[in-house]
Scaffold this motif. Structure first.
Motif, PDB file in Angstrom:
ATOM      1  N   ASN A  34     -16.639  -5.472   6.659  1.00 40.04           N
ATOM      2  CA  ASN A  34     -16.111  -4.120   6.853  1.00 40.04           C
ATOM      3  C   ASN A  34     -17.193  -3.099   6.499  1.00 40.04           C
ATOM      4  N   PRO A  35     -17.405  -2.124   7.334  1.00 36.78           N
ATOM      5  CA  PRO A  35     -18.420  -1.108   7.006  1.00 36.78           C
ATOM      6  C   PRO A  35     -17.957  -0.216   5.860  1.00 36.78           C
ATOM      7  N   LEU A  36     -18.873   0.078   4.958  1.00 34.08           N
ATOM      8  CA  LEU A  36     -18.599   0.968   3.834  1.00 34.08           C
ATOM      9  C   LEU A  36     -19.573   2.140   3.869  1.00 34.08           C
ATOM     10  N   PRO A  37     -19.148   3.304   3.412  1.00 37.34           N
ATOM     11  CA  PRO A  37     -20.058   4.456   3.361  1.00 37.34           C
ATOM     12  C   PRO A  37     -21.244   4.186   2.443  1.00 37.34           C
ATOM     13  N   PRO A  38     -22.339   4.923   2.603  1.00 30.83           N
ATOM     14  CA  PRO A  38     -23.499   4.715   1.726  1.00 30.83           C
ATOM     15  C   PRO A  38     -23.185   4.963   0.255  1.00 30.83           C
ATOM     16  N   GLN A  46     -16.678  -7.069  -3.041  1.00 31.21           N
ATOM     17  CA  GLN A  46     -16.643  -8.260  -2.188  1.00 31.21           C
ATOM     18  C   GLN A  46     -15.311  -8.317  -1.462  1.00 31.21           C
ATOM     19  N   PHE A  47     -14.220  -8.007  -2.157  1.00 33.22           N
ATOM     20  CA  PHE A  47     -12.911  -7.919  -1.519  1.00 33.22           C
ATOM     21  C   PHE A  47     -12.922  -6.838  -0.440  1.00 33.22           C
ATOM     22  N   ALA A  48     -13.551  -5.683  -0.729  1.00 26.81           N
ATOM     23  CA  ALA A  48     -13.565  -4.573   0.226  1.00 26.81           C
ATOM     24  C   ALA A  48     -14.347  -4.939   1.492  1.00 26.81           C
ATOM     25  N   LEU A  49     -15.435  -5.687   1.349  1.00 15.99           N
ATOM     26  CA  LEU A  49     -16.253  -6.054   2.506  1.00 15.99           C
ATOM     27  C   LEU A  49     -15.616  -7.161   3.346  1.00 15.99           C
ATOM     28  N   THR A  50     -14.940  -8.101   2.714  1.00 11.64           N
ATOM     29  CA  THR A  50     -14.403  -9.262   3.440  1.00 11.64           C
ATOM     30  C   THR A  50     -12.942  -9.118   3.809  1.00 11.64           C
ATOM     31  N   ALA A  51     -12.196  -8.145   3.225  1.00 12.03           N
ATOM     32  CA  ALA A  51     -10.784  -7.907   3.564  1.00 12.03           C
ATOM     33  C   ALA A  51      -9.983  -9.200   3.512  1.00 12.03           C
ATOM     34  N   PRO A  52      -9.521  -9.624   2.360  1.00  9.41           N
ATOM     35  CA  PRO A  52      -8.752 -10.875   2.246  1.00  9.41           C
ATOM     36  C   PRO A  52      -7.554 -10.883   3.190  1.00  9.41           C
ATOM     37  N   PRO A  53      -7.245 -11.997   3.808  1.00  9.58           N
ATOM     38  CA  PRO A  53      -6.130 -12.061   4.764  1.00  9.58           C
ATOM     39  C   PRO A  53      -4.777 -11.993   4.063  1.00  9.58           C
ATOM     40  N   LEU A  56       0.479   4.509  -0.758  1.00  6.25           N
ATOM     41  CA  LEU A  56      -0.550   3.763  -0.023  1.00  6.25           C
ATOM     42  C   LEU A  56      -0.070   2.348   0.289  1.00  6.25           C
ATOM     43  N   ARG A  57      -0.508   1.853   1.451  1.00  4.82           N
ATOM     44  CA  ARG A  57      -0.300   0.445   1.805  1.00  4.82           C
ATOM     45  C   ARG A  57      -1.380  -0.363   1.083  1.00  4.82           C
ATOM     46  N   THR A  58      -0.937  -1.318   0.297  1.00  2.36           N
ATOM     47  CA  THR A  58      -1.885  -2.088  -0.507  1.00  2.36           C
ATOM     48  C   THR A  58      -1.690  -3.586  -0.279  1.00  2.36           C
ATOM     49  N   LEU A  59      -2.748  -4.309  -0.568  1.00  7.92           N
ATOM     50  CA  LEU A  59      -2.715  -5.773  -0.530  1.00  7.92           C
ATOM     51  C   LEU A  59      -2.764  -6.259  -1.977  1.00  7.92           C
ATOM     52  N   HIS A  60      -1.726  -6.991  -2.370  1.00  7.17           N
ATOM     53  CA  HIS A  60      -1.598  -7.427  -3.758  1.00  7.17           C
ATOM     54  C   HIS A  60      -2.310  -8.776  -3.943  1.00  7.17           C
ATOM     55  N   ILE A  61      -3.228  -8.816  -4.890  1.00  7.95           N
ATOM     56  CA  ILE A  61      -3.979 -10.036  -5.206  1.00  7.95           C
ATOM     57  C   ILE A  61      -3.821 -10.325  -6.695  1.00  7.95           C
ATOM     58  N   ALA A  62      -3.553 -11.579  -7.033  1.00  8.18           N
ATOM     59  CA  ALA A  62      -3.391 -11.979  -8.434  1.00  8.18           C
ATOM     60  C   ALA A  62      -4.195 -13.237  -8.707  1.00  8.18           C
ATOM     61  N   ARG A  63      -4.821 -13.265  -9.871  1.00 10.76           N
ATOM     62  CA  ARG A  63      -5.583 -14.448 -10.268  1.00 10.76           C
ATOM     63  C   ARG A  63      -4.620 -15.508 -10.786  1.00 10.76           C
ATOM     64  N   VAL A  64      -4.849 -16.737 -10.373  1.00  7.37           N
ATOM     65  CA  VAL A  64      -4.020 -17.841 -10.842  1.00  7.37           C
ATOM     66  C   VAL A  64      -4.184 -17.956 -12.349  1.00  7.37           C
ATOM     67  N   ALA A  65      -3.065 -18.207 -13.056  1.00  2.19           N
ATOM     68  CA  ALA A  65      -3.061 -18.210 -14.519  1.00  2.19           C
ATOM     69  C   ALA A  65      -4.163 -19.112 -15.063  1.00  2.19           C
ATOM     70  N   ASP A  71      -5.859   1.081   3.931  1.00  6.73           N
ATOM     71  CA  ASP A  71      -6.400   2.166   4.755  1.00  6.73           C
ATOM     72  C   ASP A  71      -7.549   2.900   4.087  1.00  6.73           C
ATOM     73  N   ARG A  72      -7.986   2.454   2.932  1.00  9.58           N
ATOM     74  CA  ARG A  72      -9.120   3.071   2.239  1.00  9.58           C
ATOM     75  C   ARG A  72     -10.175   2.015   1.912  1.00  9.58           C
ATOM     76  N   HIS A  73     -10.591   1.288   2.945  1.00 10.84           N
ATOM     77  CA  HIS A  73     -11.671   0.277   2.836  1.00 10.84           C
ATOM     78  C   HIS A  73     -11.324  -0.863   1.885  1.00 10.84           C
ATOM     79  N   TYR A  74     -10.045  -1.113   1.649  1.00 14.91           N
ATOM     80  CA  TYR A  74      -9.624  -2.175   0.720  1.00 14.91           C
ATOM     81  C   TYR A  74     -10.197  -1.959  -0.674  1.00 14.91           C
TER      82      TYR A  74
END
Length: 342
Positions: free
Chosen positions: A133-137, A250-257, A293-302, A315-318
């Motif tokens: 995903n493209p990110l601003p400078p 890294q999450f912002a660049l790869t956009a987790p599915p 905001l529409r968000t993608l929820h990510i949680a680390r396994v215990a 909608d804000r570059h993840y």
């Protein structure tokens, strides 16, 4: 008288001649009488020894015609004894013929196999990189921080030139907490941007007057931590590795599915290198200072390192707009976004 004397002389002369002839004639008659046995003895004793020598000297022309008549004589008897025994071996030879045909059938199979596996390993090696995903400078994020009864503010600045990046996080106390604690917590991550995402090279951690750093050697697959006190510590790793700051981008660049998949990363948390697995829990609508905001929820396994959850603004570059985490003592810290520029 004269005649008698003459006769006597003639008789004497004849007698002498006869005696001389008998004595001398033995030598003349012997050759005539011994002539026939003489050559026979020569033929028997002398002729046979040179005869084999002559045969050995000239065997080339004469023995060949002599051997030809001898050949048909042994040729006739062998077929009689040989014909009955070859019948059983002929039956044993019959199964050997298909064995040869099987070998002939397997040879083309081996020639076809090496050509098939060669291309497959090349194709998957080229396919893995996914467009980033493209990110601003430059991106500036400001968060409100709550840590128990304490409060503070965090700024997170992203700067990149397309090939390299720098991430800087500064946390300071605010409100009443700022009256008792004026120190700052600063972390910096620098590295490269590859087709697979971020590749950290250096990491700095400063907590008040305590300072430590780490270096990533991707060619050797080794991370070296230089703590404030003590000898350097080395950690081996393979493949991709992130630190606590680069992981967010890294999450912002790869956009987790958003399909419930799990993502595994090696992450350096400032003290040690750990393998963390993150689970995508789907989309959530989150109320923030920027609106809903529409968000993608990510949680680390215990795991033993406590709780970690993040909400990424689709909608804000993840980018992260809310983060929940806990430390080893069970104390929780929450970050909520205040602003994102641009």
């Amino acid at each position: 008288m004269g005649r008698r004397v003459r006769l006597w002389w003639w008789a004497l002369a004849i007698s002498l001649l006869l005696h001389g002839g008998l004595l001398g004639g033995l030598e003349w008659r012997l050759p005539h009488e011994s002539a026939p046995p003489g050559p026979a003895a020569i033929d028997v004793e002398l002729v046979p020894p040179p005869a084999p020598v002559a045969a050995a000297v000239s065997p080339s022309p004469r023995p060949r015609p002599a051997q030809k008549p001898a050949v048909p004589q042994p040729a006739a008897p062998p077929p009689l004894p040989v014909v009955p025994p070859p019948e059983p071996p002929a039956e044993a030879a019959a199964p050997e013929a298909p064995a040869a045909s099987v070998v002939a059938d397997t040879t083309p199979a081996f020639t076809a196999q090496p050509t098939v596996p060669a291309p497959p390993p090349v194709e998957p090696a080229v396919a893995p990189p996914v467009p980033l995903n493209p990110l601003p400078p430059r991106i500036d994020l400001r968060f409100e921080v709550r840590y128990g009864l304490a409060s503070g503010e965090q700024t997170l600045v992203w700067v990149n030139d397309g090939a390299h990046y720098t991430l800087t996080s500064v946390v300071g106390a605010t409100g009443l907490t700022g009256l008792f604690y004026r120190g700052r917590f600063v972390q910096t991550s620098r590295g490269r941007i590859t087709p697979y995402g971020l590749q950290p090279r250096e990491f700095w951690d400063q907590r008040g007057d305590k300072y430590s750093s780490a270096r990533f050697d991707s060619t050797q697959g080794q991370l070296t931590l230089m703590p404030e006190k003590g000898a350097p510590r080395h950690f081996a790793y393979q493949g991709e590795v992130q630190d606590v700051l680069s992981l967010f981008f890294q999450f912002a660049l790869t956009a987790p599915p958003p399909d419930g998949q799990r993502l595994t990363y090696q992450v350096f948390n400032g003290k040690k290198l750990r393998d963390y697995t993150y689970e995508v829990r789907g989309e959530d609508r989150l109320d923030t200072a920027l609106g809903t905001l529409r968000t993608l929820h990510i949680a680390r396994v215990a795991d033993d390192d406590g709780r970690f959850e993040a909400w990424l603004a689709i909608d804000r570059h993840y980018l992260p707009v809310r983060v929940l985490r806990s430390d080893d003592a069970g104390r929780e810290m929450e970050l909520r976004v205040r602003s994102i520029a641009p």
